[in-house]
Design a protein around this motif. Structure first.
Motif, PDB file in Angstrom:
ATOM      1  N   ALA A  17     -14.646 -77.621  22.730  1.00 38.44           N
ATOM      2  CA  ALA A  17     -13.190 -77.778  22.766  1.00 38.44           C
ATOM      3  C   ALA A  17     -12.524 -76.440  23.100  1.00 38.44           C
ATOM      4  N   PHE A  18     -11.580 -76.469  24.038  1.00 37.13           N
ATOM      5  CA  PHE A  18     -10.802 -75.277  24.369  1.00 37.13           C
ATOM      6  C   PHE A  18      -9.794 -75.031  23.259  1.00 37.13           C
ATOM      7  N   ILE A  19      -9.790 -73.814  22.714  1.00 38.71           N
ATOM      8  CA  ILE A  19      -8.883 -73.453  21.627  1.00 38.71           C
ATOM      9  C   ILE A  19      -7.556 -73.010  22.245  1.00 38.71           C
ATOM     10  N   THR A  20      -6.455 -73.501  21.677  1.00 36.09           N
ATOM     11  CA  THR A  20      -5.117 -73.179  22.175  1.00 36.09           C
ATOM     12  C   THR A  20      -4.204 -72.851  20.998  1.00 36.09           C
ATOM     13  N   GLY A  21      -3.033 -72.328  21.323  1.00 29.95           N
ATOM     14  CA  GLY A  21      -2.030 -72.057  20.297  1.00 29.95           C
ATOM     15  C   GLY A  21      -2.199 -70.701  19.645  1.00 29.95           C
ATOM     16  N   PHE A  22      -2.463 -69.662  20.444  1.00 26.33           N
ATOM     17  CA  PHE A  22      -2.695 -68.320  19.921  1.00 26.33           C
ATOM     18  C   PHE A  22      -1.386 -67.628  19.551  1.00 26.33           C
ATOM     19  N   MET A  23      -1.451 -66.763  18.541  1.00 26.86           N
ATOM     20  CA  MET A  23      -0.325 -65.903  18.175  1.00 26.86           C
ATOM     21  C   MET A  23      -0.198 -64.798  19.215  1.00 26.86           C
ATOM     22  N   ASP A  24       0.957 -64.159  19.231  1.00 23.57           N
ATOM     23  CA  ASP A  24       1.194 -63.014  20.102  1.00 23.57           C
ATOM     24  C   ASP A  24       0.445 -61.799  19.552  1.00 23.57           C
ATOM     25  N   GLY A  25       0.230 -60.801  20.376  1.00 23.51           N
ATOM     26  CA  GLY A  25      -0.443 -59.578  19.919  1.00 23.51           C
ATOM     27  C   GLY A  25      -1.898 -59.571  20.314  1.00 23.51           C
ATOM     28  N   GLU A  26      -2.787 -59.463  19.337  1.00 26.37           N
ATOM     29  CA  GLU A  26      -4.238 -59.472  19.559  1.00 26.37           C
ATOM     30  C   GLU A  26      -4.835 -60.721  18.925  1.00 26.37           C
ATOM     31  N   PRO A  27      -4.756 -61.849  19.596  1.00 25.00           N
ATOM     32  CA  PRO A  27      -5.198 -63.105  18.971  1.00 25.00           C
ATOM     33  C   PRO A  27      -6.703 -63.338  18.947  1.00 25.00           C
ATOM     34  N   ILE A  28      -7.480 -62.558  19.718  1.00 22.53           N
ATOM     35  CA  ILE A  28      -8.931 -62.759  19.761  1.00 22.53           C
ATOM     36  C   ILE A  28      -9.610 -61.412  19.534  1.00 22.53           C
ATOM     37  N   GLN A  29     -10.540 -61.386  18.584  1.00 22.67           N
ATOM     38  CA  GLN A  29     -11.301 -60.161  18.323  1.00 22.67           C
ATOM     39  C   GLN A  29     -12.777 -60.523  18.208  1.00 22.67           C
ATOM     40  N   VAL A  30     -13.624 -59.678  18.791  1.00 30.28           N
ATOM     41  CA  VAL A  30     -15.079 -59.840  18.725  1.00 30.28           C
ATOM     42  C   VAL A  30     -15.654 -58.538  18.191  1.00 30.28           C
ATOM     43  N   GLU A  31     -16.536 -58.639  17.194  1.00 30.46           N
ATOM     44  CA  GLU A  31     -17.130 -57.428  16.636  1.00 30.46           C
ATOM     45  C   GLU A  31     -18.545 -57.725  16.147  1.00 30.46           C
ATOM     46  N   LYS A  32     -19.496 -56.866  16.565  1.00 33.69           N
ATOM     47  CA  LYS A  32     -20.843 -56.958  16.007  1.00 33.69           C
ATOM     48  C   LYS A  32     -20.790 -56.517  14.554  1.00 33.69           C
ATOM     49  N   ASN A  33     -21.616 -57.125  13.717  1.00 32.27           N
ATOM     50  CA  ASN A  33     -21.609 -56.794  12.294  1.00 32.27           C
ATOM     51  C   ASN A  33     -22.357 -55.501  11.988  1.00 32.27           C
ATOM     52  N   GLU A  34     -23.308 -55.117  12.816  1.00 32.10           N
ATOM     53  CA  GLU A  34     -24.094 -53.899  12.591  1.00 32.10           C
ATOM     54  C   GLU A  34     -24.233 -53.128  13.891  1.00 32.10           C
ATOM     55  N   ASP A  35     -24.548 -51.853  13.786  1.00 35.29           N
ATOM     56  CA  ASP A  35     -24.812 -51.025  14.960  1.00 35.29           C
ATOM     57  C   ASP A  35     -26.099 -51.483  15.641  1.00 35.29           C
ATOM     58  N   ASP A  36     -26.223 -51.199  16.931  1.00 40.06           N
ATOM     59  CA  ASP A  36     -27.425 -51.565  17.680  1.00 40.06           C
ATOM     60  C   ASP A  36     -28.630 -50.716  17.293  1.00 40.06           C
ATOM     61  N   ILE A  37     -28.380 -49.492  16.849  1.00 43.37           N
ATOM     62  CA  ILE A  37     -29.478 -48.589  16.488  1.00 43.37           C
ATOM     63  C   ILE A  37     -29.183 -47.898  15.167  1.00 43.37           C
ATOM     64  N   VAL A  38     -30.250 -47.424  14.530  1.00 40.37           N
ATOM     65  CA  VAL A  38     -30.139 -46.577  13.344  1.00 40.37           C
ATOM     66  C   VAL A  38     -30.871 -45.290  13.689  1.00 40.37           C
ATOM     67  N   ALA A  39     -30.174 -44.170  13.592  1.00 36.39           N
ATOM     68  CA  ALA A  39     -30.784 -42.882  13.914  1.00 36.39           C
ATOM     69  C   ALA A  39     -31.428 -42.295  12.665  1.00 36.39           C
ATOM     70  N   HIS A  40     -32.662 -41.818  12.813  1.00 34.98           N
ATOM     71  CA  HIS A  40     -33.382 -41.147  11.741  1.00 34.98           C
ATOM     72  C   HIS A  40     -33.635 -39.714  12.193  1.00 34.98           C
ATOM     73  N   VAL A  41     -33.172 -38.757  11.402  1.00 35.75           N
ATOM     74  CA  VAL A  41     -33.356 -37.340  11.726  1.00 35.75           C
ATOM     75  C   VAL A  41     -34.331 -36.746  10.727  1.00 35.75           C
ATOM     76  N   GLY A  42     -35.427 -36.183  11.241  1.00 40.63           N
ATOM     77  CA  GLY A  42     -36.442 -35.568  10.386  1.00 40.63           C
ATOM     78  C   GLY A  42     -36.026 -34.182   9.922  1.00 40.63           C
ATOM     79  N   ALA A  43     -36.818 -33.609   9.024  1.00 43.81           N
ATOM     80  CA  ALA A  43     -36.539 -32.282   8.474  1.00 43.81           C
ATOM     81  C   ALA A  43     -36.511 -31.214   9.555  1.00 43.81           C
ATOM     82  N   ASP A  44     -37.269 -31.425  10.634  1.00 49.29           N
ATOM     83  CA  ASP A  44     -37.298 -30.444  11.724  1.00 49.29           C
ATOM     84  C   ASP A  44     -36.287 -30.764  12.823  1.00 49.29           C
ATOM     85  N   GLY A  45     -35.440 -31.767  12.605  1.00 50.64           N
ATOM     86  CA  GLY A  45     -34.416 -32.112  13.580  1.00 50.64           C
ATOM     87  C   GLY A  45     -34.840 -33.150  14.603  1.00 50.64           C
ATOM     88  N   ASP A  46     -36.091 -33.602  14.525  1.00 52.88           N
ATOM     89  CA  ASP A  46     -36.589 -34.615  15.447  1.00 52.88           C
ATOM     90  C   ASP A  46     -35.850 -35.935  15.174  1.00 52.88           C
TER      91      ASP A  46
END
Length: 131
Positions: A17-46
């Motif tokens: 079904a096509f959704i209609t009847g949007f409010m003015d402004g920013e009616p649609i938002q898309v956001e991933k729940n988590e980051d794509d990567i997790v960075a791990h930094v070792g004691a030596d900076g690796d």
């Protein structure tokens, strides 16, 4: 170079079904729940990047309280149905976001006043993709 943007060229399709009847402004938002990567930094900076397997995301729709799409969304919530959802932006090249496994998180609180109020519907998407 000048370009033109037209919100009428943006579509949201939930369970066919096509959704209609949007409010003015920013009616649609898309956001991933988590980051794509997790960075791990070792004691030596690796630095090592760990790929996240979390492909979930949230689509938030801000509709007018008079939107004819609200009963459809309420029925999807009541039925606890897992449904497909797509956002298609046909302005200047096509942007798509969505997934095949979505559920309504909850129906929003409602209020009434002398002006048309906005109703925010949050949709959890288990397999969010963006292109």
């Amino acid at each position: 170079m000048a370009t033109t943007y037209d919100f009428k060229k943006v579509s949201v399709i939930a369970d066919g079904a096509f959704i209609t009847g949007f409010m003015d402004g920013e009616p649609i938002q898309v956001e991933k729940n988590e980051d794509d990567i997790v960075a791990h930094v070792g004691a030596d900076g690796d630095v090592t990047y760990a790929e996240s397997a979390d492909q979930t995301g949230t689509i938030t729709l801000n509709l007018k309280q008079t939107s004819s799409s609200l009963p459809h969304l309420q029925q999807l919530r009541k039925s606890k149905k897992i449904f497909p959802i797509q956002i298609i932006d046909s302005n200047n090249g096509t942007y798509r976001a969505g997934g095949s496994e979505a559920r309504i998180v909850k129906m929003p609180s409602r209020s009434w006043g002398t002006e048309v109020q906005g109703v925010e519907v949050q949709i959890h998407v288990a397999d969010l993709t963006e292109a």
